[in-house]
Design a protein around this motif. Sequence first.
Motif, PDB file in Angstrom:
ATOM      1  N   GLY A  54      -4.851   7.485   7.753  1.00  0.00           N
ATOM      2  CA  GLY A  54      -3.521   8.070   7.937  1.00  0.00           C
ATOM      3  C   GLY A  54      -2.733   7.347   9.026  1.00  0.00           C
ATOM      4  N   MET A  55      -3.411   6.972  10.118  1.00  0.00           N
ATOM      5  CA  MET A  55      -2.731   6.244  11.193  1.00  0.00           C
ATOM      6  C   MET A  55      -2.279   4.870  10.717  1.00  0.00           C
ATOM      7  SD  MET A  55      -4.949   7.187  14.621  1.00  0.00           S
ATOM      8  CE  MET A  55      -4.405   5.740  15.420  1.00  0.00           C
ATOM      9  N   VAL A  56      -3.152   4.166  10.004  1.00  0.00           N
ATOM     10  CA  VAL A  56      -2.814   2.820   9.526  1.00  0.00           C
ATOM     11  C   VAL A  56      -1.656   2.895   8.536  1.00  0.00           C
ATOM     12  CG1 VAL A  56      -3.676   0.880   8.148  1.00  0.00           C
ATOM     13  CG2 VAL A  56      -5.085   1.850   9.961  1.00  0.00           C
ATOM     14  N   GLU A  57      -1.670   3.860   7.656  1.00  0.00           N
ATOM     15  CA  GLU A  57      -0.571   4.009   6.694  1.00  0.00           C
ATOM     16  C   GLU A  57       0.732   4.348   7.402  1.00  0.00           C
ATOM     17  OE1 GLU A  57      -2.011   6.928   3.940  1.00  0.00           O
ATOM     18  OE2 GLU A  57      -3.320   5.491   2.909  1.00  0.00           O
ATOM     19  N   GLY A  58       0.650   5.194   8.433  1.00  0.00           N
ATOM     20  CA  GLY A  58       1.844   5.546   9.199  1.00  0.00           C
ATOM     21  C   GLY A  58       2.428   4.344   9.931  1.00  0.00           C
ATOM     22  N   VAL A  59       1.559   3.531  10.528  1.00  0.00           N
ATOM     23  CA  VAL A  59       2.016   2.335  11.236  1.00  0.00           C
ATOM     24  C   VAL A  59       2.594   1.332  10.239  1.00  0.00           C
ATOM     25  CG1 VAL A  59       1.253   0.317  12.563  1.00  0.00           C
ATOM     26  CG2 VAL A  59       0.507   2.599  13.228  1.00  0.00           C
ATOM     27  N   ALA A  60       1.944   1.144   9.106  1.00  0.00           N
ATOM     28  CA  ALA A  60       2.439   0.194   8.100  1.00  0.00           C
ATOM     29  C   ALA A  60       3.810   0.616   7.579  1.00  0.00           C
ATOM     30  CB  ALA A  60       1.446   0.089   6.947  1.00  0.00           C
ATOM     31  N   ALA A  61       4.006   1.896   7.370  1.00  0.00           N
ATOM     32  CA  ALA A  61       5.308   2.369   6.891  1.00  0.00           C
ATOM     33  C   ALA A  61       6.379   2.210   7.970  1.00  0.00           C
ATOM     34  CB  ALA A  61       5.203   3.838   6.474  1.00  0.00           C
ATOM     35  N   ALA A  62       5.983   2.422   9.233  1.00  0.00           N
ATOM     36  CA  ALA A  62       6.960   2.343  10.325  1.00  0.00           C
ATOM     37  C   ALA A  62       7.398   0.907  10.609  1.00  0.00           C
ATOM     38  CB  ALA A  62       6.383   2.968  11.587  1.00  0.00           C
ATOM     39  N   VAL A  63       6.510  -0.063  10.400  1.00  0.00           N
ATOM     40  CA  VAL A  63       6.850  -1.444  10.745  1.00  0.00           C
ATOM     41  C   VAL A  63       7.395  -2.243   9.562  1.00  0.00           C
ATOM     42  CG1 VAL A  63       5.171  -1.502  12.618  1.00  0.00           C
ATOM     43  CG2 VAL A  63       4.530  -2.373  10.373  1.00  0.00           C
ATOM     44  N   ALA A  64       7.528  -1.653   8.419  1.00  0.00           N
ATOM     45  CA  ALA A  64       7.981  -2.403   7.241  1.00  0.00           C
ATOM     46  C   ALA A  64       9.382  -2.979   7.434  1.00  0.00           C
ATOM     47  CB  ALA A  64       7.935  -1.515   5.999  1.00  0.00           C
ATOM     48  N   LEU A  65      10.342  -2.155   7.798  1.00  0.00           N
ATOM     49  CA  LEU A  65      11.725  -2.626   7.946  1.00  0.00           C
ATOM     50  C   LEU A  65      11.895  -3.587   9.124  1.00  0.00           C
ATOM     51  CD1 LEU A  65      14.465  -2.458   6.644  1.00  0.00           C
ATOM     52  CD2 LEU A  65      14.965  -0.464   8.062  1.00  0.00           C
ATOM     53  N   PRO A  66      11.374  -3.263  10.341  1.00  0.00           N
ATOM     54  CA  PRO A  66      11.506  -4.248  11.418  1.00  0.00           C
ATOM     55  C   PRO A  66      10.730  -5.533  11.127  1.00  0.00           C
ATOM     56  CG  PRO A  66      10.553  -2.203  12.268  1.00  0.00           C
ATOM     57  CD  PRO A  66      10.831  -2.006  10.827  1.00  0.00           C
TER      58      PRO A  66
END
Length: 191
Positions: A54-66
């Motif tokens: 869940g943490m890895v998926e959250g980080v991956a989703a958060a850093v996609a646009l930047p």
Amino acid sequence: MPELGRIYWTRQGLRLAYSAVMIWLAVAVMSALTAKAAPATGAGPSAAAGVLRGMVEGVAAAVALPGVAAVVLGIAAAVITGRDVRRRDPVRRFTRQQRREGMARADGLCELEGGFGRRCARPAEHGDHFYPWSKGGSTSLQNFVAACARCNRAKRARIPSPGQQRRMERRRREHLPPSASVSVGERQPLP
């Protein structure tokens, strides 16, 4: 040379945008890591793996646009650098005649800024490209600047600002005859 100002401000804008994207990326990672995770049911390795996933998926989703923005800026910087390499003058060293004329024009003193917009008072030891050779500056008398070792090392391969160019031309007007050319900086055309 109005082109110098455009190039300088384009590069400054790219640096600023890249810094902003890196800050955005760091904030996105930190906010994704500090977000409350859903409580895991049960105990053991499968619950820990679920929290980690869940943490890895959250980080991956958060850093996609930047991340995409950082890649786009990286590509833009690579294109600009590639154009600089294509612009390079095949001759890097000033001829003896150019060096002699440039040093005589400067009266044997450094032409770069020594502080507060004033001319450095040290004797000139080097002939420097005002617009850096590595960024497409030509090896010509117009781009020649007499420099002491300290000012030459401090300038490095940085593109001078339009303000530095104006101050250099103003300082040249002070010590050159009115009929002499005071313009500074010249860039190689693209092949």
